[in-house]
Scaffold this active site. Structure first.
Site, PDB file in Angstrom:
ATOM      1  N   LYS A 246     105.300 -11.385  84.922  1.00 25.33           N
ATOM      2  CA  LYS A 246     104.002 -11.759  85.652  1.00 25.33           C
ATOM      3  C   LYS A 246     104.440 -12.493  86.780  1.00 25.33           C
ATOM      4  O   LYS A 246     104.631 -13.707  86.447  1.00 25.33           O
ATOM      5  CB  LYS A 246     102.624 -12.128  85.052  1.00 25.33           C
ATOM      6  CG  LYS A 246     101.506 -12.249  86.003  1.00 25.33           C
ATOM      7  CD  LYS A 246     100.287 -12.465  85.315  1.00 25.33           C
ATOM      8  CE  LYS A 246      98.866 -12.439  86.249  1.00 25.33           C
ATOM      9  NZ  LYS A 246      98.854 -13.140  87.223  1.00 25.33           N
ATOM     10  N   ARG A 251     100.612 -10.749  96.098  1.00 21.06           N
ATOM     11  CA  ARG A 251     100.430  -9.308  96.056  1.00 21.06           C
ATOM     12  C   ARG A 251     100.818  -8.786  97.587  1.00 21.06           C
ATOM     13  O   ARG A 251     100.273  -9.396  98.347  1.00 21.06           O
ATOM     14  CB  ARG A 251      99.327  -9.052  95.379  1.00 21.06           C
ATOM     15  CG  ARG A 251      99.035  -7.603  95.052  1.00 21.06           C
ATOM     16  CD  ARG A 251      99.872  -7.322  93.907  1.00 21.06           C
ATOM     17  NE  ARG A 251      99.597  -6.035  93.480  1.00 21.06           N
ATOM     18  CZ  ARG A 251      98.481  -5.373  92.522  1.00 21.06           C
ATOM     19  NH1 ARG A 251      97.568  -6.258  92.302  1.00 21.06           N
ATOM     20  NH2 ARG A 251      98.381  -4.072  91.932  1.00 21.06           N
ATOM     21  N   ARG A 266      96.962  -8.815  99.554  1.00 25.56           N
ATOM     22  CA  ARG A 266      96.059  -8.588  98.506  1.00 25.56           C
ATOM     23  C   ARG A 266      94.730  -7.989  99.016  1.00 25.56           C
ATOM     24  O   ARG A 266      93.744  -7.230  98.732  1.00 25.56           O
ATOM     25  CB  ARG A 266      95.778  -9.565  97.568  1.00 25.56           C
ATOM     26  CG  ARG A 266      94.876  -9.224  96.324  1.00 25.56           C
ATOM     27  CD  ARG A 266      94.946 -10.476  95.467  1.00 25.56           C
ATOM     28  NE  ARG A 266      93.602 -10.428  94.654  1.00 25.56           N
ATOM     29  CZ  ARG A 266      93.446 -10.311  93.477  1.00 25.56           C
ATOM     30  NH1 ARG A 266      94.503 -10.713  92.881  1.00 25.56           N
ATOM     31  NH2 ARG A 266      92.245 -10.396  93.000  1.00 25.56           N
ATOM     32  N   PHE A 334     106.787  -3.136  91.404  1.00 25.22           N
ATOM     33  CA  PHE A 334     106.382  -2.490  90.253  1.00 25.22           C
ATOM     34  C   PHE A 334     105.736  -1.328  90.109  1.00 25.22           C
ATOM     35  O   PHE A 334     105.445  -0.855  89.097  1.00 25.22           O
ATOM     36  CB  PHE A 334     105.665  -3.817  89.359  1.00 25.22           C
ATOM     37  CG  PHE A 334     104.598  -4.327  89.987  1.00 25.22           C
ATOM     38  CD1 PHE A 334     103.305  -3.595  90.180  1.00 25.22           C
ATOM     39  CD2 PHE A 334     104.562  -5.789  90.418  1.00 25.22           C
ATOM     40  CE1 PHE A 334     102.196  -4.532  90.900  1.00 25.22           C
ATOM     41  CE2 PHE A 334     103.677  -6.423  90.860  1.00 25.22           C
ATOM     42  CZ  PHE A 334     102.625  -5.707  91.138  1.00 25.22           C
ATOM     43  N   LYS A 411      96.941  -8.812  81.373  1.00 25.30           N
ATOM     44  CA  LYS A 411      97.694  -9.881  81.712  1.00 25.30           C
ATOM     45  C   LYS A 411      97.716 -10.650  80.493  1.00 25.30           C
ATOM     46  O   LYS A 411      96.655 -11.285  80.034  1.00 25.30           O
ATOM     47  CB  LYS A 411      97.486 -10.787  83.064  1.00 25.30           C
ATOM     48  CG  LYS A 411      95.654 -11.042  83.169  1.00 25.30           C
ATOM     49  CD  LYS A 411      95.494 -11.553  84.420  1.00 25.30           C
ATOM     50  CE  LYS A 411      93.795 -11.656  84.590  1.00 25.30           C
ATOM     51  NZ  LYS A 411      93.344 -12.141  85.682  1.00 25.30           N
TER      52      LYS A 411
HETATM   53  P1  AMP Z   1      95.338 -12.325  88.309  1.00 24.32           P
HETATM   54  O1  AMP Z   1      95.462 -12.743  89.848  1.00 24.32           O
HETATM   55  O2  AMP Z   1      95.333 -13.402  87.350  1.00 24.32           O
HETATM   56  O3  AMP Z   1      94.040 -11.561  87.956  1.00 24.32           O
HETATM   57  O4  AMP Z   1      96.515 -11.449  88.001  1.00 24.32           O
HETATM   58  C1  AMP Z   1      97.044 -10.346  88.512  1.00 24.32           C
HETATM   59  C2  AMP Z   1      97.879 -10.422  89.537  1.00 24.32           C
HETATM   60  O5  AMP Z   1      99.265 -10.682  89.071  1.00 24.32           O
HETATM   61  C3  AMP Z   1      98.293  -9.262  90.226  1.00 24.32           C
HETATM   62  O6  AMP Z   1      97.312  -8.876  91.383  1.00 24.32           O
HETATM   63  C4  AMP Z   1      99.573  -9.349  91.239  1.00 24.32           C
HETATM   64  O7  AMP Z   1      99.283 -10.331  92.095  1.00 24.32           O
HETATM   65  C5  AMP Z   1     100.332 -10.204  90.034  1.00 24.32           C
HETATM   66  N1  AMP Z   1     101.432  -9.665  89.480  1.00 24.32           N
HETATM   67  C6  AMP Z   1     102.532 -10.572  89.338  1.00 24.32           C
HETATM   68  N2  AMP Z   1     103.498  -9.484  88.576  1.00 24.32           N
HETATM   69  C7  AMP Z   1     102.897  -8.451  88.301  1.00 24.32           C
HETATM   70  C8  AMP Z   1     103.266  -7.287  87.629  1.00 24.32           C
HETATM   71  N3  AMP Z   1     104.409  -6.933  87.187  1.00 24.32           N
HETATM   72  N4  AMP Z   1     102.345  -6.053  87.827  1.00 24.32           N
HETATM   73  C9  AMP Z   1     101.201  -6.180  88.327  1.00 24.32           C
HETATM   74  N5  AMP Z   1     100.744  -7.424  88.785  1.00 24.32           N
HETATM   75  C10 AMP Z   1     101.732  -8.484  88.986  1.00 24.32           C
END
Ligand code: AMP
Length: 550
Positions: A246, A251, A266, A334, A411
């Site tokens: 992650k 994004r 995003r 990804f 996550k």
């Molecule tokens: P969160 O912002 O904490 O809800 O986590 C989701 C975000 O992690 C996604 O919107 C992406 O911006 C980010 N992200 C980082 N690495 C990845 C990955 N390998 N696959 C999907 N999302 C990822």
């Protein structure tokens, strides 16, 4: 359709509390609209002007609108602000002021729905120095012809905050009902097209038209989102999983057709100009027409930099070349949503991954597939050791579901107590902080409504306070003494030590030791923490305290 009829529908909807009743009201209007009116009505009733894929803004700030209504109603601006302060509703204020004016003059040109739409589109196209004056002139023309009720909704649409309680879900159901099509089909078409207006038009044609939708390059789709969960639960439910690092960056969605490419954030804003190096890298990685999903991170000396460095770069309008030298931006791809004319979102993730590996030669995020908990945990440890945020675990059989925070992406990251919250007010700073805002009132959401949760005054550097001031200074809608209220738009991440039950704020909780962590202008108001989420955290906190005491 006359704009007055649209306004009457809004009035009726605003008075209706039940979701089913709202769906009924909207579904009765839709069949009577022409092919041109249908998409406009659908967007308007959701408080939008442009398709969701289009990040174009009208660019009428509250101040232009206040000036326009002041001039149309023939009152001083202070009167507008005073009434607004009392009611807190720009629509109601405009309605009242127009009502006074209407008693004096009776001439009105009837406004048509499409006429209003076309004028608004022309406003948004205006750029440059003289544009503010022209925007104000158009706003005056429209308000000048508006009856009080029309003014109420016109003003709110101009500020893109209709607030009549109609969500996307209700409109989806109304479309399904009006044209007798399956609401899952409407939802699926929305995921690919990202424009409920266009979806309504297709629904009118029939289910086959809805089934045949495909993604269009340069019309970004919403990003698929992730939930929290555990490795053990996911393996228990699905067996084999795909695990990826992650990345803590920003994004992106990359669209390429021939030699033309754009990059979207995003929030689906076009960030191509800010990241020319990323575009170059991705262009060099494939000859195909593609839409790719990924995360760009900043690297210095081989190590990932804090996420803030990526955001700073995204906001930068000038000296991109210089910034490019200082920090290296690296895309991590990804997912693939579109390939050479074919929409891939309904394929299982494992199939999409095969295509991705086939057509993109570099920058693909490494992936481990396994049903063994220890193997996935090793990926997690490696991710943390390399300075990443954690891992994402994904269900190989799952489709790509734009805009959904489903259970197919989970996550896993170390528990940190932070919340994404909206900045709704501030107090002017004192001493060293004079001239900028010094403390901020932040809110979470309760069914789409913002409710206050805390004040945040620590954790900011002087530089960050100046940055936040620049971002918020145009959004002030109310001033009382040292306090200001904002038209909410900015999201910040706030750290805290503990949640406490409290009656000081609307949420019924307060944060102990709230601390600013970072600006999250990659997030929308829709992404902020919900009151349900906060209650769940409070519950978890209570459980763990109990466990400690036992
Ligand atoms: P969160 O912002 O904490 O809800 O986590 C989701 C975000 O992690 C996604 O919107 C992406 O911006 C980010 N992200 C980082 N690495 C990845 C990955 N390998 N696959 C999907 N999302 C990822």
């Amino acid at each position: 359709m006359l704009f007055l009829d649209f306004a009457r529908t809004c009035e009726q909807l605003e008075k209706t509390a039940g979701r089913l009743d709202m769906i009924e009201i909207i579904s009765r209007v839709l069949p009577g609209l022409s092919d041109e009116e249908l998409p406009v009505f659908v967007r308007f009733v959701m408080g939008r002007i442009f398709p969701d894929w289009n990040s174009r803004k009208l660019g009428i700030g509250p101040n232009i609108l206040y000036d326009a209504i002041r001039s149309v109603a023939g009152v001083k601006k202070a009167v507008v602000i005073d009434r607004l302060n009392k009611s807190g509703d720009i629509g109601g204020t405009v309605e009242e002021l127009l009502a006074v004016k209407t008693q004096m003059s009776f001439s009105h040109n009837d406004l048509g729905l499409l006429e209003v739409y076309n004028q608004l589109v022309s406003i948004s196209a205006k750029e440059g120095e003289a544009s503010q004056r022209e925007k104000m002139r158009t706003a005056m023309l429209l308000l000048g012809d508006a009856r009080p009720l029309e003014g109420r909704y016109l003003a709110r649409i101009m500020l893109e905050e209709l607030r009549i309680g109609v969500g996307e879900g209700s409109v989806r159901e109304a479309i399904a009902k009006a044209f007798n099509v399956d609401s899952a089909l409407v939802e699926h078409a929305m995921q690919a097209l990202n424009d409920m207006g266009e979806v309504a038009r297709l629904a009118k044609v029939g289910p086959d038209a809805l089934k045949q939708v495909s993604i269009t390059p340069f019309h970004p789709v919403r990003m698929m989102l992730a939930q929290q969960g555990s490795i053990a639960d996911m393996i228990g439910e699905h067996g084999e999983l795909a695990a990826e690092f992650k990345y803590d960056g920003s994004r992106f969605q990359f669209h390429k057709k021939g030699n033309w490419a754009r990059l979207y954030s995003r929030r689906l804003e076009d960030v191509t100009a800010a990241l020319p190096d990323v575009i170059e890298q991705l262009m060099s990685a494939t000859d195909h027409d593609v839409i790719l999903d990924g995360e760009v991170i900043a690297i210095k000396g081989g190590k990932p930099m804090p996420f803030q460095s990526v955001l700073r770069r995204l906001r930068r309008k000038h000296d991109i070349a210089e910034a490019k030298e200082a920090i290296e931006m690296v895309p991590n791809v990804f997912d693939i949503l579109y390939l050479d004319g074919e929409t891939l979102i309904d394929l299982p993730f494992s199939e999409r991954r095969k295509k991705l590996v086939d057509v993109v030669t570099m920058f693909i995020a490494p992936q481990t597939t396994s049903s063994d908990q220890a193997a996935i945990e090793t990926v997690y440890e490696n991710a943390l050791a390399a300075g990443h945020e954690g891992i994402m675990i994904k269900v190989p059989a799952s489709p790509y579901t734009p805009g959904q925070r489903g259970k197919n992406w989970i996550k896993i990251k170390p528990e940190v107590d932070t919340l994404d919250l909206a900045v709704v007010g501030a107090e002017w700073g004192e001493g060293k902080r004079a001239g900028v805002f010094g403390s901020f009132l932040v809110a979470c959401q309760d069914q789409g409504r913002l409710i206050t949760l805390s004040r945040v005054a620590t954790g900011f550097s002087e530089e960050q306070l100046a940055e936040v001031y620049e971002m918020l200074k145009e959004s002030v809608i109310k001033k009382t003494g040292k306090e200001v209220t904002f038209e909410p738009s900015l999201v910040i991440e706030v750290g805290y030590a503990e949640l406490q039950a409290s009656t000081t704020y609307e949420a019924g909780f307060a944060l102990r030791f709230p601390r600013f962590i970072r600006i999250r202008d990659d997030k929308d108001l829709a992404d902020i923490e919900t009151i349900e989420g906060i209650r769940a955290r409070y519950q978890r906190q209570a459980n763990s305290t109990r466990a400690y005491q036992d």
